[in-house]
Design an enzyme around this catalytic site. Structure first.
Site, PDB file in Angstrom:
ATOM      1  CG  HIS A   1      14.409   1.377  -1.697  1.00 61.31           C
ATOM      2  ND1 HIS A   1      14.880   1.940  -0.526  1.00 61.31           N
ATOM      3  CD2 HIS A   1      15.506   0.991  -2.389  1.00 61.31           C
ATOM      4  CE1 HIS A   1      16.200   1.909  -0.522  1.00 61.31           C
ATOM      5  NE2 HIS A   1      16.608   1.320  -1.636  1.00 61.31           N
TER       6      HIS A   1
ATOM      7  CB  SER B   1     -16.712  -5.425   4.910  1.00 62.15           C
ATOM      8  OG  SER B   1     -17.346  -4.258   5.393  1.00 62.15           O
TER       9      SER B   1
ATOM     10  CE  LYS C   1     -12.165  -4.176   1.974  1.00 62.75           C
ATOM     11  NZ  LYS C   1     -12.244  -3.499   3.280  1.00 62.75           N
TER      12      LYS C   1
ATOM     13  CD  GLU D   1      -5.627  -6.685   7.758  1.00 63.32           C
ATOM     14  OE1 GLU D   1      -5.696  -6.061   6.690  1.00 63.32           O
ATOM     15  OE2 GLU D   1      -6.598  -6.826   8.534  1.00 63.32           O
TER      16      GLU D   1
END
Length: 473
Positions: A156, A277, A283, A290
């Site tokens: 979970h 970024s 970043k 992704e």
């Protein structure tokens, strides 16, 4: 340009129809299979006395020059000729004359395209198998480096029990083992030879389909001509394999995104496999993970599209089946990219061992081990579960973790607690004690590593056999 079906039609098709009907922009990648299949077909026609031997020689020589032209980038594909088959046949006839017009004797584009797709898939299966094997090797190698690196295991997305990073990676290794098994099954479906089925009902010529199958190294021949030209099960099987594989990779992608976040800090991706970024200079984004996660839905879509396309089609060939190629080709490309980039990304990432071990020492993931401790002292598990639950609640109220509670405090919950309970609570001892088959104990990791080495060697043997088979054509 005049159509190859000639006499029945007095007009060329509308330009819009040509553009909508044409598949050449994506099926031109089948050129090698189309030419090799045509050579085998021509040689069979000659052996069976259906066309003259001198025509066979001209056809074979002509097709080999066309193959050389395509591979050299000297071949212009015509949209008006619709597909790879008609482009090659038209060029062949231009070069060698009437002999080229005899090539299509005893076959249809229906069984021709089926042959090309079967051959193409077999080649891609081997290439994907090699990439899958390399990814498995990368996972196993990283796991071996971290056989004693502790980390929290999750259910979970909540910390559950201490494990090792090796054990976590080995779970994905086992998923990929099943993917390899499924890929072998896809080969079986692709290893059937459809040529000779004609448009639907075979041919009146005395062809030898088994000769073509032998030339092209197929394991079997379709036993029913209608099934041969309409079957797309092998494509659906491939897309099913690809969907399950991408699902596994997407799950790992999600873990990579979590682990590389500041909140977790378990890994850091190599700069070569991350992006920055345009606005925020601090970043470091896990874009590859992704992208793989995102492209998984794309592969699912191709499977669903093929199932929907096939579900309403009467036997045998219908133009709808042209839709089998774009999704299949895209799925092949997506899977190959994902496997290739992940092998390198996993191999080059930095594992923050101390951060993982710190996480597993500052949680309650050893609570089950404390319950097991009481069970070994004679308390039934359900009662032990309740006692430890009260201990956890007490520790949370006190702002402590389980190893930080004194023996005196523990004894207020059960007289069975003794001095050795602190040893039982140490994360490395919790892991080492889980020696059940397939568990995360260090001793079990070693067994899984050995098993992994054996499985990879067996897979390599399989791929070597399949590679030899496609090299013969």
């Amino acid at each position: 340009m005049a159509k190859l079906w000639g006499g029945r039609f007095s007009k060329n098709t509308n330009e819009l129809v040509d553009a909508f009907n044409a598949s050449i922009e994506f099926d031109k990648r089948l050129y090698h299979e189309d030419i090799r299949g045509s050579i085998a077909h021509a040689q069979m026609l000659g052996k069976c006395g259906i066309i003259p031997a001198e025509d066979v020689e001209k056809i074979v020589a002509g097709l080999e020059t066309i193959l050389a032209d395509i591979e050299a980038g000297n071949f212009s594909f015509e949209v008006a000729l619709e597909d790879i088959h008609m482009n090659i046949e038209a060029r062949l006839t231009e070069r060698i004359g009437v002999a080229g017009a005899r090539l299509h004797t005893a076959r249809s584009r229906n069984d021709q395209v089926a042959l090309d797709m079967h051959m193409y898939m077999k080649r891609e299966i081997v290439e994907i198998g090699e990439l899958l094997l390399q990814f498995e090797k990368a996972l196993l190698a990283v796991a071996k480096k971290h056989d004693r690196t502790l980390m929290p295991g999750y259910t979970h997305l909540q910390r559950a029990q201490p494990i090792t990073f090796a054990h976590h990676l080995l779970a994905y290794f086992n998923m990929l083992q099943r993917d390899f098994r499924r890929l072998q099954g896809v080969w079986s479906g692709a290893d059937m030879m459809p040529l000779g089925a004609g448009a639907i009902a075979g041919t009146t010529f005395p062809i030898d389909r088994f000769d073509v199958a032998e030339q092209l190294n197929f394991g079997s021949v379709y036993a029913n001509s209608m099934d041969a030209v309409s079957d797309r099960d092998y494509i659906i099987e491939f897309l099913s394999f690809a969907s399950v594989l991408m699902m596994h990779m997407s799950r790992l992608s999600e873990e990579i995104c979590l682990w590389s976040s500041t909140e977790f800090g378990f890994i850091e991706l190599d700069d070569a496999f991350a992006t920055g970024s345009s606005m925020m200079p601090q970043k470091k984004n896990p874009d590859i993970a992704e992208l793989v996660r995102g492209k998984t839905g794309r592969v699912y879509g191709h499977l669903q599209a093929m199932l929907v396309t096939a579900k309403g089609l009467p036997l045998t060939y219908n133009k709808d089946l042209q839709e089998d190629k774009e999704g299949f080709f895209d799925a092949v490309d997506t899977v190959k990219f994902s496997l290739a980039v992940y092998s390198d990304m996993i191999s080059t990432m930095t594992v923050n061992v101390e951060k993982m071990e710190q996480a597993v020492s500052k949680d309650f993931s050893n609570a089950t081990d404390l319950a097991d401790y009481l069970v070994r002292k004679g308390l039934p598990f359900r009662q032990a579960h309740e006692v430890v639950g009260k201990c956890v609640a007490y520790a949370i109220h006190q702002g402590k973790f389980l190893p930080e509670i004194s023996l005196e405090e523990y004894k207020t919950f059960s007289a069975l607690f003794e001095e050795d309970l602190l040893e039982a609570l140490q994360p490395e001892n919790c892991v080492a004690a889980r020696t059940s088959y397939g568990g995360p104990a260090f001793s079990e990791n070693a067994k899984q590593f050995s098993r992994g080495d054996v499985l990879l060697a067996e897979q390599q043997v399989v791929l070597d056999v399949l590679y030899a088979r496609i090299q013969l054509i």
